[in-house]
Design an enzyme around this catalytic site. Structure first.
Site, short mmCIF file in Angstrom:
data_model
loop_
_atom_site.label_atom_id
_atom_site.label_comp_id
_atom_site.label_asym_id
_atom_site.label_seq_id
_atom_site.Cartn_x
_atom_site.Cartn_y
_atom_site.Cartn_z
N ASP A 173 0.85 -1.19 0.00
CA ASP A 173 0.00 0.00 0.00
C ASP A 173 0.89 1.24 0.00
O ASP A 173 1.80 1.38 0.84
CB ASP A 173 -0.90 0.00 1.24
CG ASP A 173 -1.94 1.09 1.19
OD1 ASP A 173 -3.05 0.82 0.71
OD2 ASP A 173 -1.66 2.21 1.65
N ASN A 181 -2.35 12.87 -3.89
CA ASN A 181 -3.43 13.29 -4.79
C ASN A 181 -3.90 14.71 -4.50
O ASN A 181 -4.12 15.52 -5.41
CB ASN A 181 -4.62 12.33 -4.64
CG ASN A 181 -4.56 11.17 -5.62
OD1 ASN A 181 -3.92 11.26 -6.66
ND2 ASN A 181 -5.21 10.07 -5.29
N HIS A 186 -4.91 14.29 -9.31
CA HIS A 186 -5.14 12.88 -9.57
C HIS A 186 -4.31 12.33 -10.73
O HIS A 186 -3.98 11.13 -10.75
CB HIS A 186 -6.63 12.64 -9.83
CG HIS A 186 -7.47 12.79 -8.61
ND1 HIS A 186 -7.51 11.83 -7.61
CD2 HIS A 186 -8.29 13.78 -8.21
CE1 HIS A 186 -8.34 12.22 -6.66
NE2 HIS A 186 -8.81 13.41 -7.00
N ASP A 190 -2.22 9.01 -10.56
CA ASP A 190 -2.30 7.91 -11.53
C ASP A 190 -0.91 7.54 -12.03
O ASP A 190 -0.58 6.35 -12.20
CB ASP A 190 -3.18 8.31 -12.71
CG ASP A 190 -4.66 8.36 -12.35
OD1 ASP A 190 -5.02 7.89 -11.24
OD2 ASP A 190 -5.44 8.88 -13.17
N GLU A 216 -4.83 2.49 -3.84
CA GLU A 216 -3.37 2.40 -3.86
C GLU A 216 -2.86 1.08 -3.30
O GLU A 216 -1.71 0.97 -2.91
CB GLU A 216 -2.77 3.57 -3.07
CG GLU A 216 -3.10 3.58 -1.60
CD GLU A 216 -4.38 4.29 -1.25
OE1 GLU A 216 -4.50 4.76 -0.10
OE2 GLU A 216 -5.28 4.40 -2.13
#
Length: 300
Positions: A173, A181, A186, A190, A216
């Site tokens: 994670d 973010n 975002h 990504d 994530e």
């Protein structure tokens, strides 16, 4: 159809077969081709002289290799490939799907005939397979999605129970991903997920199952191993991510990752038990300061 064709049933049959969209071929009990249609020859790029009555099943296999219709890996040389085809001809599994070297997927259905031979009908199902793959794949990273991973993982667990073979699971994670973010947007998030997925794929073996579980969180299942063996890999991945410089549209930033590792144990009823222990270890890694690897506890 002309009256002449009606008086020539053999030619009429060939005309009917050539009108089919599906590829069809039939072999006698000795493996010699009896008849095939135009779609069969076109599917594999055979000339009329190559796929003609009397040619042996093995000869077409040799043509497949020579023309590059199939991929024969280092671990399976041409002779082994042909031997497997001959063994298949004796057993016939009914229906199966194979991928040709040009990327097409071919669905084959075979049936035994009274003469000991068999008839094979083959259909190009590339569009269907690609749609299935898209439904099983995370569109952002190209990894398996959660549903596809669990489907495969349950099969691995069944094999583990039946043959007493181990496997281990690693859950990773990205740390403080929400902050990334919020700070950079975002699109940057990504990009970070894609970069991590690429490093994860490089780190694991080709035989391992790797997926994005959502958000994530990523998971990898390694057959024929245990948590202690998987630990060094997880630690190398953690260190690699910590040292990885990332740049997105002029923004420089870095990532760290927390990882939990666990392996199957006696008493585990399904793969979710192993996932739960790995997830608990991941939570412990977060609690202990993040950017670290923890191993799930054994059953008491």
């Amino acid at each position: 159809m002309t009256r002449a064709n009606l008086n020539n049933p053999d030619q009429t049959l060939l005309d009917v077969l050539d009108a089919m969209e599906e590829a069809l071929v039939a072999y006698d009990g000795e493996g010699r081709l009896i008849v095939c249609n135009r779609a069969f020859r076109e599917m594999y790029g055979y000339s009329a002289a190559q796929a003609c009555p009397g040619v042996h099943f093995r000869e077409l296999g040799e043509i497949d290799i020579a023309q590059g219709n199939v991929v024969v890996g280092d671990e399976q040389g041409p002779e082994d490939y042909l031997a497997r085809k001959a063994q298949y001809r004796q057993e016939l599994v009914g229906s199966f799907t194979v991928r040709l070297s040009d990327g097409r997927w071919i669905r084959t259905t075979d049936r035994r005939m009274p003469n000991g031979g068999f008839v094979s009908v083959q259909v190009d199902v590339t569009d269907l397979k690609e749609a299935e793959e898209r439904a099983r794949t995370d569109s952002l990273t190209g990894l398996l999605n959660k549903n596809a991973f669990l489907e495969h993982a349950h099969q691995v667990h069944e094999v583990s129970e039946r043959y007493q073979r181990g496997y281990a699971i690693m859950i990773a994670d990205l740390d403080h991903f929400k902050d990334l973010n919020d700070r950079y947007g975002h699109l940057a998030g990504d990009y970070a997920l894609q970069q991590f997925a690429e490093r994860l794929t490089r780190s694991v073996r080709k035989s391992d199952l790797t997926a994005r579980f959502g958000g994530e969180e990523f998971v990898s299942l390694a057959p024929e191993t245990n948590a202690a063996t998987l630990l060094p890999l997880a630690e190398r991945l953690r260190a690699d991510i910590e040292a990885l410089p990332l740049a997105f549209r002029g923004i420089n930033f870095s990532l760290t990752v927390s990882i939990g590792v666990a392996h199957v144990q006696a008493g585990d009823t399904n793969v979710e038990d192993v996932i739960h222990r790995a997830d608990t270890a991941l939570y412990q890694a977060k609690e202990n300061g993040r950017n670290r690897v923890e191993i799930g506890r054994a059953h008491v």
